[in-house]
Structures are given as C-alpha cells and as structure tokens.
Design a protein around this motif. Structure first.
Motif, PDB file in Angstrom:
ATOM      1  N   PHE A   1       0.796  -1.129   0.080  1.00  0.00           N
ATOM      2  CA  PHE A   1       0.018   0.040   0.040  1.00  0.00           C
ATOM      3  C   PHE A   1       0.786   1.255   0.113  1.00  0.00           C
ATOM      4  O   PHE A   1       0.485   2.166  -0.921  1.00  0.00           O
ATOM      5  N   ILE A   2       1.836   1.259   0.878  1.00  0.00           N
ATOM      6  CA  ILE A   2       2.596   2.382   0.964  1.00  0.00           C
ATOM      7  C   ILE A   2       3.542   2.666  -0.216  1.00  0.00           C
ATOM      8  O   ILE A   2       3.630   3.722  -1.003  1.00  0.00           O
ATOM      9  N   VAL A   3       4.402   1.621  -0.695  1.00  0.00           N
ATOM     10  CA  VAL A   3       5.251   1.856  -2.003  1.00  0.00           C
ATOM     11  C   VAL A   3       4.432   2.097  -3.261  1.00  0.00           C
ATOM     12  O   VAL A   3       5.024   2.882  -4.020  1.00  0.00           O
ATOM     13  N   SER A   4       3.347   1.252  -3.388  1.00  0.00           N
ATOM     14  CA  SER A   4       2.585   1.936  -4.653  1.00  0.00           C
ATOM     15  C   SER A   4       2.128   3.192  -4.532  1.00  0.00           C
ATOM     16  O   SER A   4       2.136   3.721  -5.697  1.00  0.00           O
ATOM     17  N   ARG A   5       1.781   3.802  -3.369  1.00  0.00           N
ATOM     18  CA  ARG A   5       1.525   4.929  -3.353  1.00  0.00           C
ATOM     19  C   ARG A   5       2.557   5.806  -3.497  1.00  0.00           C
ATOM     20  O   ARG A   5       2.415   6.950  -4.206  1.00  0.00           O
ATOM     21  N   PHE A   6       3.618   5.618  -2.933  1.00  0.00           N
ATOM     22  CA  PHE A   6       4.924   6.436  -3.264  1.00  0.00           C
ATOM     23  C   PHE A   6       5.482   6.393  -4.545  1.00  0.00           C
ATOM     24  O   PHE A   6       5.793   7.727  -5.271  1.00  0.00           O
ATOM     25  N   ARG A   7       5.170   5.397  -5.299  1.00  0.00           N
ATOM     26  CA  ARG A   7       5.767   5.335  -6.740  1.00  0.00           C
ATOM     27  C   ARG A   7       5.010   6.147  -7.579  1.00  0.00           C
ATOM     28  O   ARG A   7       5.452   6.798  -8.528  1.00  0.00           O
ATOM     29  N   ASP A   8       3.640   6.069  -7.413  1.00  0.00           N
ATOM     30  CA  ASP A   8       2.641   6.984  -8.211  1.00  0.00           C
ATOM     31  C   ASP A   8       2.969   8.460  -7.532  1.00  0.00           C
ATOM     32  O   ASP A   8       3.169   9.353  -8.696  1.00  0.00           O
TER      33      ASP A   8
END
Length: 722
Positions: A275-282
């Motif tokens: 959840f955190i990494v996917s949002r960060f990459r976006d």
C-alpha cells in the motif's frame, strides 16, 4: 479535482519545496517528512533496536513456554495444584513412563533394571517430585508385561514440558533387548505436540518464502521495491522474537506466540509495504522523493495505521480469555504487528526518501506499464456501478450458503490423533489403552477431605461411565486430603467425557474437587465457549467504532463491519465442512476428528476479522479520499476500486500463499489454521472487497458518507484529502 491521481499528469510540474510540503502536511505527513530528513537517525535507532532485541531472538523457540492450555481458576487447575503440593507431584503434569515387553514381565530382571534406569534419569532433576515404581493393580497391566513409572511434577506446567523436552531422548534411549520405553502423560503430550507443530510450521514458512517472493516481484515489478516488504518483515520478526523472549522473563509466553508472529509479520509486512510503496511510486511521478513521502503518509499512511490499530484492537479482545496459551498467542501477533507497523511508519518512509527513483531499480518489463490507477479495476468498478444487484445477490448468496454450516459446528480440545503416529507419547498412550483400558490414559483425579474419602469413592464408582476407582491415598502431610483416581470407560477425547465429568462433579460430596488432564481440557473448552460471545461482541463494537472514527460515516462503518462478519462466518462454515464433516480430508491428507479444535473459534475469529477489517480500511479509506475531493459517490466507488483493487488482490494473493502452505503440514492444527485463514482471505478479498462492499457503496450513494452534524462534532477530525 482528481488530477493528482492521474498517473499521466505532466512530468514538467515543478517538485514541491520542503517548506510548502511541510505547511500542507498532516501529522503523518510531517512524520514522514521528519523520517526522510533524519534518515541517519532512523537507521541508527533501528539498528540499535534490532541488535538489542536480536541478541535475544535466537533463543526464542527454546525459551518460550510449552504449556498454558488451561482455564485459570478452574476446578481442574485447583486439583492439579493441590496434587502437586500434597501428593508428591502426582498431578496431571506428572510424567508417566510406559515400559513394555512382549516376552518379559515386570518381575523379569531386564524389566526391573529398566524401571531402575528410568528412575535414575529423574533422580537428579529438581523439576521432578516423587518417583513411584509400577504398583500392582494400578500401574502394572493384568498380563504383567507393562508397567508405568510415575515421576511427580515439582515445577510449573511450562517447566514440566521443558523437562520432558530435555529428558525424553534419554528415556527413549533406554529401549533395548525387547523392552520399549515411552514417556507419556500431559507434559509429554505437549512436548511432542509442540515439536511436531513447530517443525511443520517452520517447513511451511520456508516453503512459502519462494512463492511469496515470486508474487512480490510480480506485484511490485521491481526487484528493489519487492525487497522492501522483506525489510519490514525481518525488522518485525527480529524485534518481536527478542521482545517475546524478554517478556517471557516476566510471564510465561507460549511457543505458539512466535509461530503466529512469524506468519503475521510476513503477511502484514507485505500488505503494508504494497500500500505504501505503490502510493509512493505514483506520487514520485509528480514530486520529489521527500514530497512523495509526505503525500504517501498523508493518504496511504493513514489507512495503514488505522488498519494496524484495527488488527491490534481485534486481537486485544482475546486477552480476556483466562487461558495463558491463548492470551500469549494473541500477544505474539500483537507484538509482531506493532513492530511491523512501527517500521512502516518510520523505517519505510526513511528508506523510500533515501531511495527516491532508485525504488524502481531492477524493474521488470511489465512494471513500466503499471499505473497506480488500474484501468482494469476502474472498468470493474464501472461494471459494478452499472449492474449492482446481480453482483450483490450472487456474492451475498455464496457467502450465506458457505456460512450456514457454521450452525452445526462442534468444537473440542485436540485428541491424541493430532500427534504423529511415531511420537513416543502417542505410542505410550496407545499401549496404555491396549493394556489398561480405553480410559486409562485419561484418569480423573479427585481430591477430598480424608474423612469423606470412602464415601466419595463409593459415589464415584456409581457414576455412569466410570470403569474403576482406585483406593483413596492419604496425603503424606497434615493437610487432611486424600487422592482418588477415577478411570473412565471411554477414550479421554470421547464426546461423552463431558457428561461423565459433569455427573461426577454433581454426585460427589460438595468438598470434593475433580480434575485430571481430561477435566482440564473440558474446563478450558467451557471457558473458551463462555468467552466466545464476549470476544465477538467486543471485536465487533471496537471494529465499528474504529471505522466510524476513521471514515466519519456511520452507515458505511456499520456495513463494513457487517460484511467482515459475513466473510468470517463463511470461513468457519467451510472449516466445518472440511474438518468436522471430512469433505476433502483424503485430498488434504488427514483424518477428521469430528470437530474443530476448541481454541479455533475464539482465536481464528479475532485473526480473520482483523484481516478482513484490514482490507476494509484500505478500500474505504481510498474511496473516502476520492469522495472528499469530488463529493461524488460514483467517483468514490469507481476510483476507490481503481486505486486499491489491484493492491488488495495482490496482498490477498500473498496472504493466501502464506496461509495455504500450512495446509501442506502433517499435524492437524497448522493445517486447520492454514486452510481456515487462507479461505477467509480468499473469500474476503474476492467476494467482499472486490464485489459486495463496492456494490454497497453504489447502492447507498451519498448516504454511505453522510454523518449527522452532532456526530461530526463529537468525532476527531480525520481527512484523507491532501
């Protein structure tokens, strides 16, 4: 209004400055910013923490307690304590060593020498009390080929299990020249039971890692990004293992606590990292790394911390059950969740801020095509919006149909069949049954005032189901107690044992106490049954309140809680079909006991509901974010699905892979755990989060997010807008 979520936004947008980022950040955004700015401190503190706790971690499985399966304060526990204090330790925790020979009797020199050798093993160990050689008419079989040496318990039940761990290889090594030696009894049972289940769970964990890694690489699309969940998992595991060892110095912690902690650290570490990494990459597509961390923590960070709190709150209800093993299993998971959550809120933002665009290093070809707003899940959200009723009826119908069998669910404490056939305790148990009768391994102990002993023996002998009552044995001290053994005529795990125990307690004098290993199991089962509705009620109320605080909307908070309960009931319905009725038993390689292990409903309910609410928070927090921006329920439903559906599906795939590997275990308890949790996650992710809950958002429209003014004023202000 939604340009910030559009992954194709122009790259020429200037990155946010630190000042502007800090001024618009919420509390979690400011926390993320601080972690990035002070990453060296964060890394240093975590390194020190892991070194300190890691020093204790290697001894976790040898240090933790092996018993604790009892109902504190129950009559059977009182009997055990009195027997240990006044009768040389001849309690349910005593060790029974079965010595048998096909061609020699107990009077034969080699049998007599074996009895002497067995007694010598216990002689110098302070954990054992009086050692009683085989007694005619009591612990010598009618044919004279089997004798039982009883070594009294002079320590706690946990220490007695460790004592058997230490000595059982020495005892079984005495088998020679046609004489077999098998340590058995309650302490030996838990020793072999724990070892078999621990070995099976470690194998399952090792088997799950390659599968998990493969799913993570596909999910993250980058080798570096896929390694971040491992960072959280290792940090959580090492810290929780060390923490459990230190906590064990204050109060005994069950070895099962670490087994469950390992499983949850891996599952939730991956969940939160996704959840955190996917949002960060976006966010990194539109801003510099520091600003991307702030945006991530303002949005996904809130969902993660609310999810973690929900898991902790659900499991905290289990602490009410007066059974040390059950309580400390919950403590183990809670400790793992706490450290994984702490790492997610501190260590992960610092690492992401330091990595920046390097988080995409080692990207697979498909990763370059990945976007945070999934077109496929957006299309799925649109389909659910256009045709809500067919999907609602089908998904709810499947879940209700699977939940119906739960009304016929039976529970009991595990029988001897959960221990491998080649385990010494099972071999000794079956030998005692063959030589002394079906109920001989499960003698019920009666402690009564000596003046009432004769009357008590007569009354016990008249109880249906009692095959024999031994003569009263007066205590060797001045306590005035006498001890009797009532041998049931049925196997200790037989369903009728509950009736036999109840009749015995009701027909004996008021001052007589009835205990023994079968009574301890039945008293524990009764306590679990009594506390189940209390635990369920507390979990539901606290789960609803947490969702209400997070979403500021009573209707969707209520619906989110109810559908989580539905998926939980469906998982137990499947468990009834498999483990009680035996459907698929041959395929899964086990013999059904005719019931579910007694600690399952309380413990698994808390675990399943915690996981279900985990996904509920992820989906509804994302939908709430889009509703706050658009004030449009369709946008909230469709974009909520588009931005969280893929993550929920991938996180569920990892959890199912982790849990289902336990289904391959030979012992029944890990198999039960793996299948029940795996089925629960599968049903919850596919039928609830990706179908039923989005449909309910569609059907309730603005009402889902409505809140009366008085409630809005009463609740703390939480917003997912950034």
């Amino acid at each position: 209004m939604r340009s910030h979520d559009n992954v194709s936004a122009p790259r020429s947008k200037p990155p946010s400055s630190p000042a502007s980022t800090s001024s618009t950040a919420g509390a979690l955004g400011r926390l993320g910013s601080a972690m990035v700015d002070r990453h060296r401190w964060v890394f240093g503190i975590w390194l020190i923490l892991l070194i300190v706790l890691g020093a204790a971690a290697p001894s976790v499985f040898s240090s933790l307690a092996g018993a604790g399966w009892q109902a504190n304060g129950s009559e059977s526990v009182q009997v055990r304590e009195l027997a240990q204090q006044h009768f040389g330790g001849n309690s349910s925790a005593a060790v029974q060593v079965v010595v048998h020979s096909d061609d020699a009797t107990v009077a034969d020199p080699k049998m007599a020498q074996t009895f002497t050798d067995v007694a010598a093993v216990f002689a110098d160990d302070a954990r054992f009390g009086a050692v009683v050689p085989p007694q005619p008419g009591m612990t010598i079989s009618p044919d004279g080929h089997t004798g039982i040496v009883i070594a009294g318990a002079n320590a706690s039940t946990d220490d007695m299990v460790k004592a058997v761990d230490d000595l059982k290889s020495e005892l079984t090594a005495l088998s020679k020249d046609g004489v077999q030696v098998y340590p058995t009894g309650s302490s030996a049972l838990w020793s072999d039971f724990n070892k078999a289940n621990h070995d099976a769970m470690i194998k399952a964990e090792l088997f799950s890692w390659p599968v998990t890694l493969a799913i993570m690489v596909l999910a993250f699309g980058s080798l570096v990004a896929a390694g971040l969940p491992l960072l959280l998992t290792v940090a959580g595991l090492v810290a929780s293992a060390g923490g459990l060892v230190l906590l064990n110095g204050v109060t005994p912690i069950s070895v099962w606590a670490m087994n469950f902690a390992m499983m949850f650290a891996l599952a939730l570490g991956i969940d939160y990292a996704l959840f955190i990494v996917s949002r960060f990459r976006d966010a990194l597509r539109r801003a510099d790394p520091r600003a991307a961390v702030v945006e991530t923590m303002n949005t996904a960070g809130k969902a993660v911390i609310l999810s973690g709190l929900t898991v902790l709150v659900s499991l905290s209800a289990v602490l009410l059950v007066p059974a040390p093993a059950v309580r400390t299993m919950a403590v183990g998971i809670m400790l793992a969740v706490f450290f994984v959550l702490l790492a997610t809120m501190t260590l992960l933002p610092a690492v992401l801020g330091k990595l920046g665009s390097k988080v995409n290093t080692g990207s697979l070809p498909h990763a370059k095509r990945q976007v945070h707003r999934s077109p496929r899940f957006a299309a799925w959200g649109e389909l659910l919006h256009k045709h809500p009723w067919p999907f609602a009826v089908v998904s709810a119908g499947i879940l209700i149909a699977l939940a119906l069998p739960v009304f016929g669910l039976k529970v009991a404490m595990p029988s001897i069949t959960v221990v491998p056939e080649n385990a010494p305790v099972r071999q000794g148990y079956e030998l005692v049954q063959a030589q002394f009768g079906e109920g001989a391994p499960g003698a019920l102990q009666i402690i009564v005032a000596t003046e009432d002993a004769a009357t008590t023996a007569e009354a016990a002998g008249r109880v249906d189901g009692i095959a024999m009552v031994t003569p009263p044995q007066a205590a060797g001290d001045s306590s005035g107690y006498s001890l009797l053994q009532a041998i049931p005529g049925v196997d200790p795990s037989d369903e009728s044992m509950g009736t036999i125990l109840a009749d015995l307690r009701s027909q004996l004098p008021d001052n007589a106490l009835v205990g023994g290993a079968p009574a301890e199991n039945l008293d524990l089962q009764q306590a679990l049954n009594d506390y189940l509705p209390i635990v369920i009620g507390i979990i539901l109320i606290l789960g609803f309140l947490l969702l209400l605080i997070a979403l500021q909307a009573p209707l969707i908070a209520l619906l989110g809680t109810v559908v989580s309960l539905l998926s939980t009931a469906a998982a137990f319905g499947v468990a009834k079909l498999i483990f009680q009725d035996g459907h698929g038993a041959s395929l899964l390689g086990f013999t059904p006991q005719g019931f579910l292990d007694g600690w399952g409903p309380v413990f698994f309910f808390a675990m399943i509901f915690a996981i279900a609410m985990d996904y509920t928070v992820f989906l509804l927090a994302t939908a709430k974010e889009h509703y706050e921006h658009s004030d449009d329920p369709k946008t909230a439903q469709v974009d909520g699905m588009a931005h969280s559906g893929r993550i929920i599906l991938l996180a569920a795939a990892v959890m199912v892979a982790v849990f289902f590997t336990f289904a391959l275990a030979d012992p029944l308890p890990p198999k039960e755990m793996g299948i029940i949790l795996g089925v629960a996650v599968l049903l919850d992710a596919v039928l609830i989060r990706l179908v039923l809950l989005p449909v309910l958002l569609r059907l309730t429209g603005h009402g889902a997010w409505w809140s009366p003014a008085w409630l809005t004023k009463a609740l703390p202000s939480i917003s997912f807008r950034h």
